[in-house]
Design an enzyme around this catalytic site. Structure first.
Site, mmCIF file in Angstrom:
data_model
loop_
_atom_site.group_PDB
_atom_site.id
_atom_site.type_symbol
_atom_site.label_atom_id
_atom_site.label_comp_id
_atom_site.label_asym_id
_atom_site.label_seq_id
_atom_site.Cartn_x
_atom_site.Cartn_y
_atom_site.Cartn_z
ATOM 1 C CG HIS A 85 -2.321 0.843 0.817
ATOM 2 N ND1 HIS A 85 -2.260 2.098 0.426
ATOM 3 C CD2 HIS A 85 -3.568 0.507 0.759
ATOM 4 C CE1 HIS A 85 -3.450 2.746 0.419
ATOM 5 N NE2 HIS A 85 -4.190 1.420 0.675
ATOM 6 N NE ARG A 86 6.266 0.110 1.305
ATOM 7 C CZ ARG A 86 7.489 -0.312 1.528
ATOM 8 N NH1 ARG A 86 8.485 0.209 2.145
ATOM 9 N NH2 ARG A 86 7.918 -1.359 0.818
#
Lengths: 590, 478
Positions: free
Chosen positions: B451-452
């Site tokens: 999710h970065r």
């Protein structure tokens, strides 16, 4: 030590190679007349072809020995006080004296300092005591090593004075046994400084000043060496020291510079780092440990230098070393070995000068026999006969050990001494220096015999033969692994065409003890194809060497075993034939 | 590749015997240019050449090697043929030489640690300019950064300057005493400073004559000196009490259990899985109708096309449209967009798990892809995959559909942006938008992503594209 030497003498000291006729006893004469002149000349060799007869020789010689020990220190030759006078009672002189007595020579040994010389008092012997301590400290300090055995040990510490005493006590013990062995054999120990005053004449001056002249049929100079201190180095014995001082272990500096990374420097680095010092090496050559086989040196550096609290400056000379005084540290000025430009100045707590050893030949009266030293060394030929300034041999004068600089090792000096005694007692003998092993007692140890790889390669190129290399690792050795000492390498340099061993180099646990299988093989001329069939006890470290010989690929034929078989077969055939003939003859008669 | 080059030269016995005239018994590693993404990291104008130094295969039986020592240290200039590192195999220690000139930019696997054959153990930069980049890469490749990461911060900027004191004062002035006080380090302090990357110019020496002692360096590196080893435990009972404090929680032992140590491959899996915990992941599921795909599969199956190839091709085509899902986050600070789409496909092999990679899956046609896949699987079974054939993936596909699994969750392998878990295709009653029910073959895919760099909408859009490709699979055969 002394017992070891006498043992080696009585059993199988190198057998002479060629008969010179006039030997001392008649028994060897008898034997030699059997085999007569053109015997195969192999240095220091019991060649296999001569195996049967040489064993005879040993037997006969041991008879001679008995008679010698019966008469004790024999009667001198006519007109001389002694048959043999040895100047210097170090290991070389001692070895020569013992052998001379065995040969029935009336022998005296002159010593101006302490019996035992450098090795016993200021060298190999006390340093082994310190290294025994450092080895144990190293083990106890290595938590990882202990844990891998499942051992728990309290933090190891040491009492400096007690360690120093151990070294001192050992030296005293060995020195006394040396003195006793000389006395018990009846060797005259003449205390004083010996000087050669003319052919076959030696003077010795006692501390009080009284001089005595003795005459001897033959003279051996065995005055040894002292630590070499380069120019610009001020030795104060406290912060700037030589090995002589270091062995007394009066201090354990926090940080010490060791100038020179040869045997001596390396062994002291092992001692000092184990006792908590940090060490900086200063080496004039571009590589540390320049005398070693490069591959062994590289491995040794990886294990003995890199992981320890040691750093180094290579390719530099220490031009000026000033001891600590007035609250200032020891300063060492370094210049580049090639460009001679100043490079750095080190400020440390102490400096050990381990730049080698200088021969101790001053005041020997060499001018009286027209001998000029070369950089202090007494020039000799391959039979240790002293050469004068005109290049001619000085009759009846020999020089052994560090003073001639051929190979500055205690056991080499002793071997040279034995070789000389063989000669003066009527048998030609040439010592094969390539069969003399050397060892460095670090943890783990380094040992070697014969040529290094570059030397062997050079020789091979010059003489046009091929060389091969075989290597084995301690990692594959059960005993080494059991001891958690898998680090190590044994390396063999040999001729694949005939199986000759040119050099063996070992780095690993007990390397110094392992080398003798190889050095003996070289001394006796044993080929790989023969020695590889020798059996080694399992599991022992010696299997590393066994493996080494087995992994070598020599094309030469094994000599001993098939030959033996063949001769047995021949004999059997002969008897069979004879029997048959006899039978035939008998049956004809009947 | 390294291993294939080296294997035939490996000595078959414990001792090696070689003729001088022949080859030297030393090992060389080939290092391939690093996988493509590093080259175009951020500034694609710089034609950076960072090569990975791989763990060489020193013997035919070697699966992993231990770094005995680095002969060279970070920042050292290497020239072709120089020994760089000493590797311990199951048989012996060997010096490994470099095939390239360059600068040892980063040591990925430190001394004393092991790495599987083919794994990168260090990075070689061609110029000094690339050192930083290479270090960033080394750091992001995670794992074995030196234990003092925390202490790195204050000394981040200058690379460890040569610890030897500054060049001595000019030749003309041999009296140094009054000049600026030069830095004096003891040998061990020097070693520690190098090891912990401590900038010695900032360390104040407290030793005799103001010299820097090992304790000073340790203090600067933020290490509590380990001297004065604790006295040995008096009784084993105390050990038991003391142990849990530092070691992982101990588990109750069930008598009679058999302990089987990890194989190298299993150890690698375990290590990767633990590493994956540092990545914030999330999952998005999506139902995909497969009637059309099944029909296509029936048609092309005879031509040797496998379902894996079909799915890989479909995923690759979808990724081409959504490059962010094919990207990776190397350092927590940037996107690394990969130039090629390399689909790694998880394969269970006897006692292990490996991910052969279909390189450029978007560009190869279905038939070539299928052929390639067969080849890879065969190699995987015989354990002959070369490192670049299993560690160059940019996206992973894991399919458990053949076992009847309807849906599952995959763990994102470190260094990748997303992994797709594919369930079985099953006849399912489906209501269409008009409310009519019909039975369609439907499979559930579930993508785990970092999710970065990959956000929910990105993943949803990607899945939509993927579903479209699968539901209208004609484009797959083009």
């Amino acid at each position: 030590m002394q017992s070891a030497i006498s043992l080696s003498l009585s059993s199988a000291s190198p057998i002479t190679v060629r008969s010179d006729g006039g030997a001392t006893s008649s028994a060897p004469d008898l034997f030699f007349s059997n085999t007569s002149a053109p015997r195969q000349l192999r240095f220091c060799g019991l060649s296999f072809s001569g195996c049967k007869s040489s064993s005879n020789a040993v037997l006969l010689r041991s008879k001679t020995k008995i008679s010698a020990s019966l008469t004790g220190n024999g009667a001198p030759s006519k007109g001389f006080d002694y048959d043999l006078v040895i100047i210097g009672a170090g290991v070389g002189g001692h070895g020569a004296a013992l052998h001379a007595v065995e040969k029935g020579l009336k022998t005296a040994i002159i010593e101006g300092d302490v019996v035992g010389g450098t090795c016993v008092n200021r060298g190999c012997v006390p340093s082994k005591a310190l290294l025994a301590v450092s080895g144990r400290m190293r083990e106890l300090q290595s938590e990882h090593h202990m844990k891998s055995f499942g051992l728990q040990v309290a933090a190891a510490g040491y009492d400096r004075q007690a360690v120093a005493d151990h070294a001192e006590n050992l030296a005293t013990k060995i020195r006394n046994s040396l003195i006793n062995s000389l006395k018990s054999l009846g060797v005259d120990i003449l205390t004083g400084v010996g000087t050669v005053v003319g052919p076959q004449k030696v003077n010795y001056r006692k501390a009080g000043g009284s001089e005595t002249l003795v005459t001897a049929k033959d003279i051996i100079i065995a005055t040894g060496s002292v630590p070499f201190v380069p120019k610009g180095v001020e030795v104060d014995g406290k912060t700037v020291i030589t090995s002589d001082h270091a062995l007394k272990l009066e201090t354990v500096p926090e940080w010490i510079v060791i100038v020179g990374s040869g045997y001596i420097g390396l062994e002291f680095s092992d001692v000092y780092t184990a006792l908590g010092s940090e060490v900086t090496f200063v080496e004039a050559l571009d590589q540390l440990m320049p005398g070693f086989d490069p591959e062994i040196g590289k491995l040794a550096q990886r294990i003995l230098i890199n992981p320890r609290k040691i750093d180094y400056h290579t390719g530099v000379f220490a031009t000026k070393i000033t001891p600590a005084k007035d609250g200032k540290p020891v300063t060492i000025e370094l210049i580049d070995a090639k460009t001679k430009e100043p490079k750095d100045t080190l400020e440390v707590d102490a400096a050990l000068i381990a730049t080698g050893r200088a021969p101790f030949t001053q005041g020997l009266g060499l001018e009286n026999v027209n001998v000029e030293t070369q950089r202090g060394f007494i020039p000799v030929d391959e039979r240790m006969r002293v050469i004068d300034s005109k290049g001619e041999l000085v009759p009846h004068l020999y020089c052994i050990g560090d003073a001639n600089g051929k190979m500055m090792l205690a056991h080499a000096a002793s071997a040279q001494g034995i070789s000389v005694v063989e000669q003066v007692s009527g048998k030609d003998h040439v010592l094969n220096h390539l069969s003399i092993p050397a060892a460095c007692f670090t943890h783990p140890e380094i040992s070697m015999v014969g040529l290094t790889e570059p030397q062997a390669r050079e020789k091979a190129e010059k003489e046009g033969f091929e060389i091969s290399i075989a290597k084995t690792s301690f990692k594959a050795n059960t005993k080494a692994l059991a001891e958690n000492e898998g680090e190590g390498l044994a390396k063999l340099i040999y001729r694949p065409d005939n199986g000759e061993i040119l050099g063996v180099h070992i780095f690993g646990m007990h390397a110094a003890d392992l080398i003798h299988e190889a050095s003996n093989a070289i001394a006796l001329g044993t080929r790989i194809q023969d020695i590889k069939y020798a059996v080694h006890a399992h599991p022992t470290l010696s299997e590393v060497i066994d493996e080494l010989f087995k992994s070598a690929k020599a094309r030469g034929k094994a000599s001993l075993v098939p030959q033996l078989r063949f001769s047995l077969l021949l004999q059997w055939l002969k008897t069979m034939l004879l029997g048959r003939l006899l039978n035939q003859w008998q049956s004809k008669r009947s | 590749m390294s291993s294939s080059l080296l294997q035939p030269r490996a000595p078959p016995s414990l001792s090696s015997s070689s003729s001088i005239s022949g080859t030297k018994p030393q090992w060389r590693f080939t290092s391939l240019p690093a996988v493509t993404f590093t080259r175009r990291a951020r500034n694609s104008t710089v034609n950076a050449k960072i090569r990975e130094i791989f763990m060489p295969a020193l013997s035919s039986t070697m699966t992993e090697g231990k770094i005995v020592s680095w002969i060279k240290s970070e920042g050292d200039v290497l020239s072709k043929g120089e020994s760089v590192v000493v590797v311990e195999s199951d048989k012996a220690d060997m010096d490994v030489e470099t095939f390239y000139d360059g600068i040892l930019a980063a040591i990925v696997v430190p001394e004393g640690e092991s790495a599987p054959v083919g794994a990168p153990i260090g990075l070689l930069a061609e110029t000094e300019a690339e050192i930083e980049e290479a270090r960033a890469k080394a750091a992001s490749s995670g794992g074995s950064s030196p234990p003092t990461t925390a202490a790195d911060a204050p000394v981040a900027a200058p690379p460890p300057s040569a610890p030897v004191a500054a060049p001595p004062t000019p030749a003309a002035a041999p009296v140094v005493a009054d000049g600026p006080r030069k830095i004096v380090l003891t040998p061990y302090a020097k070693k520690l400073a190098k090891q912990h990357k401590v900038d010695i110019s900032k360390v104040v020496g407290t030793g005799p004559f103001g010299r820097i002692t090992p304790a000073d360096v340790e203090a600067a590196a933020g290490i509590t000196p380990v001297k004065s080893k604790p006295p040995p435990v008096t009784a084993p009972a105390v050990t038991a009490a003391a142990a849990p404090a530092k070691s992982a929680p101990t588990f109750a032992e069930i008598p009679g259990a058999t302990v089987v140590p990890f194989t190298t491959m299993q150890a690698a899996v375990s290590k990767n899985m633990i590493e994956s915990l540092s990545v914030p992941t999330f999952r998005v599921g999506y139902p995909v109708m497969t009637d059309a795909l099944d029909a296509l599969y029936a048609k092309v199956k005879s031509k040797g096309v496998t379902m894996t190839a079909l799915l890989a091709k479909a995923a690759a085509m979808a990724l081409a449209q959504h490059p962010v899902v094919n990207a990776s986050c190397k350092d927590g600070k940037s996107f690394t967009y990969n130039s090629s789409i390399n689909i790694a496909v998880a394969v269970a092999i006897n006692g292990g798990l490996i991910t052969p990679v279909l390189q450029d899956a978007d560009k190869l046609d279905l038939y070539l892809l299928s052929e390639k896949w067969k080849e890879l699987v065969e190699k995987a079974r015989s354990k002959q995959l070369q490192p670049h054939e299993y560690n160059s993936g940019t996206f992973t596909l894991s399919n458990l559909g053949m076992f009847g699994v309807d849906r599952f969750d995959a763990i994102l392998p470190p260094g990748q942006g997303a992994i797709m878990a594919v369930g079985a295709s099953k006849p399912t009653p489906v209501a269409d938008k008009d409310g009519y029910f019909s039975v369609k073959n439907q499979m559930l895919v579930n993508v785990t992503a970092d999710h970065r760099i990959v956000y929910g909408a990105d993943l949803a859009a990607f899945l939509k594209t993927f579903a479209k490709i699968v539901q209208e699979p004609d484009s797959l055969t083009m």
